[in-house]
Design a protein around this motif. Sequence first.
Motif, PDB file in Angstrom:
ATOM      1  N   UNK A  78       0.856  -1.173   0.000  1.00 65.66           N
ATOM      2  CA  UNK A  78       0.000   0.000   0.000  1.00 65.66           C
ATOM      3  C   UNK A  78       0.906   1.241   0.000  1.00 65.66           C
ATOM      4  N   UNK A  79       0.952   1.932  -1.139  1.00 67.08           N
ATOM      5  CA  UNK A  79       1.853   3.066  -1.272  1.00 67.08           C
ATOM      6  C   UNK A  79       1.503   4.187  -0.301  1.00 67.08           C
ATOM      7  N   UNK A  80       0.221   4.375  -0.093  1.00 70.14           N
ATOM      8  CA  UNK A  80      -0.184   5.440   0.826  1.00 70.14           C
ATOM      9  C   UNK A  80       0.251   5.125   2.251  1.00 70.14           C
ATOM     10  N   UNK A  81       0.102   3.838   2.638  1.00 71.66           N
ATOM     11  CA  UNK A  81       0.504   3.445   3.988  1.00 71.66           C
ATOM     12  C   UNK A  81       2.017   3.538   4.161  1.00 71.66           C
ATOM     13  N   UNK A  82       2.743   3.141   3.108  1.00 65.41           N
ATOM     14  CA  UNK A  82       4.200   3.232   3.176  1.00 65.41           C
ATOM     15  C   UNK A  82       4.656   4.681   3.273  1.00 65.41           C
ATOM     16  N   UNK A  83       4.031   5.558   2.500  1.00 67.34           N
ATOM     17  CA  UNK A  83       4.381   6.972   2.540  1.00 67.34           C
ATOM     18  C   UNK A  83       4.075   7.572   3.914  1.00 67.34           C
ATOM     19  N   UNK A  84       2.935   7.222   4.468  1.00 66.57           N
ATOM     20  CA  UNK A  84       2.568   7.725   5.788  1.00 66.57           C
ATOM     21  C   UNK A  84       3.561   7.266   6.847  1.00 66.57           C
ATOM     22  N   UNK A  85       3.996   6.027   6.746  1.00 67.31           N
ATOM     23  CA  UNK A  85       4.929   5.492   7.729  1.00 67.31           C
ATOM     24  C   UNK A  85       6.258   6.241   7.672  1.00 67.31           C
ATOM     25  N   UNK A  86       6.774   6.547   6.496  1.00 64.70           N
ATOM     26  CA  UNK A  86       8.068   7.225   6.358  1.00 64.70           C
ATOM     27  C   UNK A  86       8.035   8.636   6.924  1.00 64.70           C
ATOM     28  N   UNK A  87       6.898   9.307   6.829  1.00 63.25           N
ATOM     29  CA  UNK A  87       6.816  10.695   7.271  1.00 63.25           C
ATOM     30  C   UNK A  87       6.434  10.827   8.744  1.00 63.25           C
ATOM     31  N   UNK A  88       5.973   9.741   9.350  1.00 64.95           N
ATOM     32  CA  UNK A  88       5.530   9.810  10.736  1.00 64.95           C
ATOM     33  C   UNK A  88       6.395   9.002  11.692  1.00 64.95           C
ATOM     34  N   UNK A  89       7.350   8.209  11.185  1.00 66.68           N
ATOM     35  CA  UNK A  89       8.138   7.323  12.026  1.00 66.68           C
ATOM     36  C   UNK A  89       9.631   7.564  11.816  1.00 66.68           C
ATOM     37  N   UNK A  90      10.394   7.254  12.854  1.00 66.43           N
ATOM     38  CA  UNK A  90      11.849   7.420  12.828  1.00 66.43           C
ATOM     39  C   UNK A  90      12.464   6.357  11.933  1.00 66.43           C
ATOM     40  N   UNK A  91      13.402   6.757  11.078  1.00 67.19           N
ATOM     41  CA  UNK A  91      14.045   5.818  10.161  1.00 67.19           C
ATOM     42  C   UNK A  91      15.008   4.886  10.874  1.00 67.19           C
ATOM     43  N   UNK A  92      15.372   5.176  12.113  1.00 62.04           N
ATOM     44  CA  UNK A  92      16.322   4.352  12.850  1.00 62.04           C
ATOM     45  C   UNK A  92      15.614   3.336  13.745  1.00 62.04           C
ATOM     46  N   UNK A  93      14.630   3.775  14.519  1.00 59.67           N
ATOM     47  CA  UNK A  93      13.957   2.894  15.477  1.00 59.67           C
ATOM     48  C   UNK A  93      12.596   2.409  14.992  1.00 59.67           C
ATOM     49  N   UNK A  94      12.090   2.956  13.893  1.00 58.80           N
ATOM     50  CA  UNK A  94      10.764   2.627  13.349  1.00 58.80           C
ATOM     51  C   UNK A  94       9.642   2.987  14.316  1.00 58.80           C
ATOM     52  N   UNK A  95       9.926   3.829  15.271  1.00 62.59           N
ATOM     53  CA  UNK A  95       8.895   4.313  16.189  1.00 62.59           C
ATOM     54  C   UNK A  95       8.435   5.702  15.765  1.00 62.59           C
ATOM     55  N   UNK A  96       7.320   6.134  16.322  1.00 59.65           N
ATOM     56  CA  UNK A  96       6.754   7.411  15.924  1.00 59.65           C
ATOM     57  C   UNK A  96       7.732   8.553  16.242  1.00 59.65           C
ATOM     58  N   UNK A  97       7.806   9.508  15.333  1.00 61.30           N
ATOM     59  CA  UNK A  97       8.733  10.625  15.498  1.00 61.30           C
ATOM     60  C   UNK A  97       8.387  11.444  16.731  1.00 61.30           C
TER      61      UNK A  97
END
Length: 304
Positions: free
Chosen positions: A25-44
């Motif tokens: 799901x491209x929309x879900x993937x895009x949302x995850x990248x903009x709302x989560x930390x690229x290192x820990x995968x937790x919310x920014x």
Amino acid sequence: MGCDGGTIPRRDELVRVKQKPEQKDKDAEREFRWLHCALTQQRLQEPIAMCAMGRLYSKQSIIERLLEKEKMPETSAHVRSMKDIKTLKLTPNPAYTDEDKTEGLLDTRHAPYICKLIGLEMAGKFRFVALWTCGCVMSERALKQIKGNTANTCPLCQLPYSVEDVIVLNGNDEDLELMKVKLEMRTAKRKSSKKDKKELKTEITSTAGKEASTEEPSSSSKADTAPKPSTSNNNGTKLKAVANPKRLGATNAMQDPELKRLKTDFSVAKDPKATDVYKSLFTSHKTNKEQERAHWVTYNPFYN
């Protein structure tokens, strides 16, 4: 048992076909990248930082990983110190509420941050950029519109920036290649700047040293280096002493031509200030010229 004329089987029930891979799901993937930390995968969590590749991180997670000296993932291997990240200056979205934090449809949710210049939400639908010099975040559309009318200065804080300082946030593969080139440009520029500063410092130091060496010695140093009269040594031999300056001045005055002329033409008999008794002591006096016996000093018997 079936297949007795009562039912007609379909092809997909009789033949096994290869299943297509599951589409992301491209929309879900895009949302995850903009709302989560690229290192820990937790919310920014604020403060939010970016790396040279434009990925978003919670600054606290980067600090903890560097302090623990844990190995960075491959996507963040270029982050070796705090100099490799930049804290972002984000503009909160006034329409963002606590309800938007819950999971739901993307169409009904608002992004936590927006572009301060034209109000676009930073949710991945529009390209956003950040400046490495100051950390200000804005939409790419707004930066292009303003850049056409002004010089390379940040429209938010007015700090100057170069082309290599524009970082695309969460860019595609082409953007990542471009970010690598810009990273190399900034590194080379920083090394060149350090080298120029070092050479300038060395030049200033050498110039100051030359000026100090050419300065006149102080009064104390002159006194220390002034020649001193020499005395006799232990063997009794006498060394030549430097003449007294007052005595030298008197000697030079005696060698003056005018003084010599006055000295040769001077006569006690012609001196108006001298008394007659004083003048009678010299052979130039009239009584000595008329004497009948020799003078007691010159033994000159007579004057013609």
